[in-house]
Design a protein around this motif. Structure first.
Motif, PDB file in Angstrom:
ATOM      1  N   VAL A  52      -8.320   2.353 -86.702  1.00 45.45           N
ATOM      2  CA  VAL A  52      -8.410   2.077 -85.268  1.00 45.45           C
ATOM      3  C   VAL A  52      -8.820   0.627 -85.065  1.00 45.45           C
ATOM      4  N   SER A  53      -8.019  -0.105 -84.296  1.00 44.72           N
ATOM      5  CA  SER A  53      -8.313  -1.498 -83.963  1.00 44.72           C
ATOM      6  C   SER A  53      -8.765  -1.567 -82.509  1.00 44.72           C
ATOM      7  N   ASP A  54      -8.631  -2.738 -81.895  1.00 43.69           N
ATOM      8  CA  ASP A  54      -9.000  -2.844 -80.483  1.00 43.69           C
ATOM      9  C   ASP A  54      -7.940  -2.241 -79.563  1.00 43.69           C
ATOM     10  N   LYS A  55      -6.840  -1.767 -80.148  1.00 36.37           N
ATOM     11  CA  LYS A  55      -5.834  -1.039 -79.388  1.00 36.37           C
ATOM     12  C   LYS A  55      -6.211   0.441 -79.374  1.00 36.37           C
ATOM     13  N   THR A  56      -6.363   1.005 -78.196  1.00 27.99           N
ATOM     14  CA  THR A  56      -6.879   2.366 -78.047  1.00 27.99           C
ATOM     15  C   THR A  56      -5.951   3.401 -78.676  1.00 27.99           C
ATOM     16  N   LYS A  57      -6.547   4.313 -79.440  1.00 30.63           N
ATOM     17  CA  LYS A  57      -5.847   5.503 -79.916  1.00 30.63           C
ATOM     18  C   LYS A  57      -6.467   6.714 -79.231  1.00 30.63           C
ATOM     19  N   ILE A  68      -0.247   8.799 -76.647  1.00 33.23           N
ATOM     20  CA  ILE A  68      -0.336   9.056 -75.221  1.00 33.23           C
ATOM     21  C   ILE A  68      -0.988   7.868 -74.527  1.00 33.23           C
ATOM     22  N   LYS A  69      -0.652   7.711 -73.287  1.00 33.39           N
ATOM     23  CA  LYS A  69      -1.162   6.591 -72.496  1.00 33.39           C
ATOM     24  C   LYS A  69      -2.659   6.766 -72.245  1.00 33.39           C
ATOM     25  N   PRO A  70      -3.467   5.739 -72.531  1.00 28.40           N
ATOM     26  CA  PRO A  70      -4.908   5.850 -72.259  1.00 28.40           C
ATOM     27  C   PRO A  70      -5.177   6.076 -70.771  1.00 28.40           C
ATOM     28  N   ILE A  71      -6.234   6.808 -70.483  1.00 28.68           N
ATOM     29  CA  ILE A  71      -6.645   7.069 -69.105  1.00 28.68           C
ATOM     30  C   ILE A  71      -7.695   6.037 -68.712  1.00 28.68           C
ATOM     31  N   THR A  72      -7.482   5.385 -67.600  1.00 28.62           N
ATOM     32  CA  THR A  72      -8.449   4.405 -67.107  1.00 28.62           C
ATOM     33  C   THR A  72      -8.684   4.631 -65.619  1.00 28.62           C
ATOM     34  N   SER A  73      -9.810   4.130 -65.146  1.00 27.53           N
ATOM     35  CA  SER A  73     -10.109   4.192 -63.716  1.00 27.53           C
ATOM     36  C   SER A  73     -11.095   3.089 -63.368  1.00 27.53           C
ATOM     37  N   ASP A  74     -10.852   2.442 -62.240  1.00 23.37           N
ATOM     38  CA  ASP A  74     -11.781   1.430 -61.737  1.00 23.37           C
ATOM     39  C   ASP A  74     -12.828   2.032 -60.808  1.00 23.37           C
ATOM     40  N   LEU A  75     -12.697   3.323 -60.524  1.00 26.82           N
ATOM     41  CA  LEU A  75     -13.654   3.975 -59.632  1.00 26.82           C
ATOM     42  C   LEU A  75     -14.989   4.164 -60.343  1.00 26.82           C
ATOM     43  N   VAL A  76     -16.072   4.008 -59.603  1.00 23.86           N
ATOM     44  CA  VAL A  76     -17.408   4.180 -60.166  1.00 23.86           C
ATOM     45  C   VAL A  76     -18.218   5.083 -59.245  1.00 23.86           C
ATOM     46  N   ASN A  77     -18.833   6.099 -59.842  1.00 25.37           N
ATOM     47  CA  ASN A  77     -19.742   6.979 -59.110  1.00 25.37           C
ATOM     48  C   ASN A  77     -21.140   6.754 -59.678  1.00 25.37           C
ATOM     49  N   SER A 123      -4.201  26.954 -59.846  1.00 25.62           N
ATOM     50  CA  SER A 123      -4.578  28.243 -60.412  1.00 25.62           C
ATOM     51  C   SER A 123      -4.487  28.272 -61.934  1.00 25.62           C
ATOM     52  N   ARG A 124      -3.705  27.371 -62.524  1.00 30.76           N
ATOM     53  CA  ARG A 124      -3.476  27.404 -63.975  1.00 30.76           C
ATOM     54  C   ARG A 124      -4.804  27.325 -64.732  1.00 30.76           C
ATOM     55  N   PRO A 125      -5.079  28.267 -65.638  1.00 29.83           N
ATOM     56  CA  PRO A 125      -6.400  28.339 -66.280  1.00 29.83           C
ATOM     57  C   PRO A 125      -6.502  27.458 -67.522  1.00 29.83           C
ATOM     58  N   VAL A 126      -6.109  26.196 -67.386  1.00 30.86           N
ATOM     59  CA  VAL A 126      -6.105  25.262 -68.509  1.00 30.86           C
ATOM     60  C   VAL A 126      -6.711  23.938 -68.054  1.00 30.86           C
ATOM     61  N   ASN A 127      -7.679  23.439 -68.811  1.00 31.44           N
ATOM     62  CA  ASN A 127      -8.258  22.115 -68.589  1.00 31.44           C
ATOM     63  C   ASN A 127      -8.027  21.241 -69.813  1.00 31.44           C
ATOM     64  N   TYR A 128      -8.201  19.936 -69.620  1.00 29.89           N
ATOM     65  CA  TYR A 128      -7.945  18.952 -70.670  1.00 29.89           C
ATOM     66  C   TYR A 128      -9.247  18.284 -71.115  1.00 29.89           C
ATOM     67  N   LEU A 129      -9.363  18.081 -72.427  1.00 31.40           N
ATOM     68  CA  LEU A 129     -10.430  17.249 -72.988  1.00 31.40           C
ATOM     69  C   LEU A 129      -9.733  16.129 -73.764  1.00 31.40           C
ATOM     70  N   THR A 130      -9.809  14.918 -73.225  1.00 32.07           N
ATOM     71  CA  THR A 130      -9.135  13.762 -73.816  1.00 32.07           C
ATOM     72  C   THR A 130     -10.154  12.871 -74.520  1.00 32.07           C
ATOM     73  N   TYR A 131      -9.783  12.356 -75.698  1.00 33.75           N
ATOM     74  CA  TYR A 131     -10.628  11.401 -76.423  1.00 33.75           C
ATOM     75  C   TYR A 131      -9.841  10.112 -76.638  1.00 33.75           C
ATOM     76  N   GLN A 132     -10.516   8.978 -76.481  1.00 33.49           N
ATOM     77  CA  GLN A 132      -9.900   7.655 -76.618  1.00 33.49           C
ATOM     78  C   GLN A 132     -10.840   6.761 -77.413  1.00 33.49           C
ATOM     79  N   ILE A 171       0.423  14.689 -64.837  1.00 35.24           N
ATOM     80  CA  ILE A 171      -0.781  15.281 -64.242  1.00 35.24           C
ATOM     81  C   ILE A 171      -1.929  14.279 -64.245  1.00 35.24           C
ATOM     82  N   MET A 172      -2.080  13.518 -65.327  1.00 32.13           N
ATOM     83  CA  MET A 172      -3.128  12.492 -65.356  1.00 32.13           C
ATOM     84  C   MET A 172      -2.891  11.449 -64.263  1.00 32.13           C
TER      85      MET A 172
END
Length: 567
Positions: free
Chosen positions: A426-431, A25-34, A292-301, A478-479
């Motif tokens: 696992v190398s420097d390429k994200t799994k 699956i495609k890694p999730i990234t974001s440049d936003l910072v809180n 309304s869908r009662p499903v959330n995601y927990l992603t690990y990278q 959705i991501m």
């Protein structure tokens, strides 16, 4: 020719197995910072019952909790070249009852509504034979676990009990519930004096001085409660904390925590690898089915941070605590393989649908699910609380346990829902990979004496497995949608009020929405009902709807109609 065909055949098989063993699956990234340091970090946010938060700065420093403070156990660990690091939650078994509260069983005490003449009523030797006998809990109408009605300003309660052994060398907690002013004494020594307050299932660890008074044989707990206004309530008991065996003793090092409108990002240093953990709640108000869908995601990278390859396995674990109001409620288990996914399902045996009302309540009907993709590299199994962790530490896997071998009593023996993923080298390429956490509440609200299902069920046309399949099939899109919304909302909020305002908006977004339940009445009208925190269990109150309505006016005015249709 046949050798070439045979070679190509085995090559194809190897490639297929490789694809199954390493998620793509495609890694999730974001440049936003809180930069906001949150008082609590949103992890799972669906509705007032199905929600979980981290109350700690570091994700591994405290158990994951429901907003009422009760443990909703969620533990995560990563095994790198045989070394295990805990990155999520803590190992924290429920307390074992020494002297149960009314949550566990009705207990009998002696009580009076007339003020005693002096303090002799606090002592073990006091003769309370002329006091009234009654079962706990004591209180006014609609209080939890009510057994004995108390409608005056004051009540004095004595509970005598026998201990089979001294408790001095044990870790003992007093659990108590009260409304309002509350004083409590153990064998004549004051332990609690709350002043004007009201709490349910509060815990106080007993000091060595107090434990020294708890001797083998007869003992007494004496309490006085003064009800200044509103409801009144009294209940108390003693509980033992089991000595932790701790399987995941070594924590990871948290490098960052970042709260965005629909996602919470964590990054950890786990020895020579870096781990991202992303909690996603796709609360997009332009899509009510998704909202309304009662499903959330927990992603690990995971990716290597030292330029070398490392052998990596992931472990995630929950417990039936997500599906009970109280840990003493007996639970069931079921393992289901369907549509390429493994579902671990749990819920109470009793299934008291919409039977409780009031404050400090969790859902104890319907079923909690943890779901993981069914591949040769993943496993989803039930197991013993300690043995599952020990097996993972030693082997990077978990073993199967038949459901009929699991204990229904969590306070005596906790069982877990566990998921493992072998990411291989696992190398420097994200799994990466993900699990789904979901809840089927069967019926959501009793509305004018009729039980109504949630909006996502679409009048019975969608079941929980279809909801999970939609969540899994739509993962990538959705991501992407959540990422776009995060950027758009924070940019708009920043323009309106600056950086700090945008950070606050990001923090409260999921909380504001998941404080509501979305459904339809029997005429098809939208209902969007809020739940008050610790205020008689009230829902759909105008004093909550009014300040929250601007958010919904901006993103979907139909939800504002849902706030008002029941009025």
């Amino acid at each position: 020719m046949s050798k070439k065909i045979l070679f190509l055949y085995f090559l194809l098989i190897a490639l297929l197995v490789s694809c199954q063993e390493s998620t793509s699956i495609k890694p999730i990234t974001s440049d936003l910072v809180n930069n906001l340091r949150a008082p609590a970090y949103p992890l799972v946010t669906v509705d007032p019952y199905f929600g979980a938060w981290s109350f700690a700065d570091n994700l591994y420093d405290d158990p994951v909790r429901h907003w009422t403070g009760k443990d909703f156990s969620l533990i995560g660990a990563i095994r790198v070249d045989g070394e295990t690091y805990r990155f999520l939650g803590t190992e924290n078994l429920p307390l074992k009852p020494v002297l149960p509260t009314a949550n566990e069983e009705k207990w009998e005490g002696a009580y009076t509504l007339q003020q005693p003449k002096n303090d002799s009523w606090l002592s073990l030797d006091f003769n309370d034979s002329d006091w009234t006998k009654g079962q706990a809990a004591f209180g006014t109408d609609n209080e939890p676990n009510l057994a004995t009605s108390w409608n005056t300003k004051d009540i004095w309660v004595r509970r005598t009990f026998d201990l089979p052994e001294d408790l001095q060398d044990k870790t003992i907690f007093l659990k108590y519930s009260h409304d309002d002013n509350f004083e409590l004494y153990i064998n004549g020594t004051k332990v609690i004096d709350t002043g004007y307050a009201w709490k349910y299932n509060a815990l106080e660890e007993l000091s060595d001085e107090i434990k020294a008074t708890l001797k083998k044989g007869k003992n007494v707990i004496a309490a006085h409660c003064h009800n200044r206004t509103g409801g009144g309530h009294v209940d108390f008991g003693l509980f033992e904390k089991e000595t932790n065996k701790e399987a995941f003793t070594q924590p990871a090092v948290q490098k960052s925590a970042n709260v965005l409108p629909t996602q919470t990002f964590y990054t950890f240093e786990c020895g020579p690898v870096e781990l991202d953990v992303i909690f996603t709640a796709p609360l997009l108000m332009d899509d009510l089915d998704l909202l309304s869908r009662p499903v959330n995601y927990l992603t690990y990278q995971v990716r290597s941070s030292d330029g070398q390859q490392h052998d990596v396995q992931i472990y995630l674990e929950t417990t039936p605590q997500w599906a009970v109001n109280s840990d003493n409620q007996p639970v069931d288990f079921e393992r289901i393989e369907r549509d390429g996914w493994t579902y671990l399902k749990t819920g109470t045996k009793e299934q008291p649908v919409l039977q409780k009302k009031g404050d400090d309540l969790r859902i104890d009907w319907g079923y909690f699910y943890m779901a993981g993709a069914l591949t040769p590299a993943t496993g989803a199994e039930f197991g013993d609380y300690w043995q599952a962790k020990k097996t993972f530490v030693e082997t990077g896997k978990v073993t199967a346990n038949p459901t009929d071998s699991l204990s229904a009593n969590m306070t005596q023996e906790m069982s877990v829902l566990s998921y493992t993923a072998d990411l291989g080298k696992v190398s420097d390429k994200t799994k990466s990979g993900y699990v789904l956490l979901g809840y089927d509440d069967l019926y959501s609200i009793q509305y004018f004496e009729k039980n109504l299902p949630a909006y996502w069920k679409q009048d019975g046309q969608v079941d929980i497995f279809q909801a999970f399949k939609q969540a899994a099939d739509g993962y990538a899109s959705i991501m992407d949608r959540c990422a776009r919304f995060n950027e758009e909302m924070m940019a708009e909020a920043k323009e309106a009020g600056g950086d700090k305002y945008a950070e606050l908006c990001a923090l409260v977004y999921r909380q504001a929405i998941s404080a509501h339940k979305l459904l339809k009445d029997t005429d098809g009208n939208l209902l969007f009902l809020s739940k008050e925190n610790n205020s008689n269990g009230c829902i759909g109150t105008v004093d909550l709807s009014y300040p929250s309505s601007p958010l919904f006016l901006i993103y979907n005015p139909e939800l504002v109609k849902g706030l008002m249709n029941h009025i």
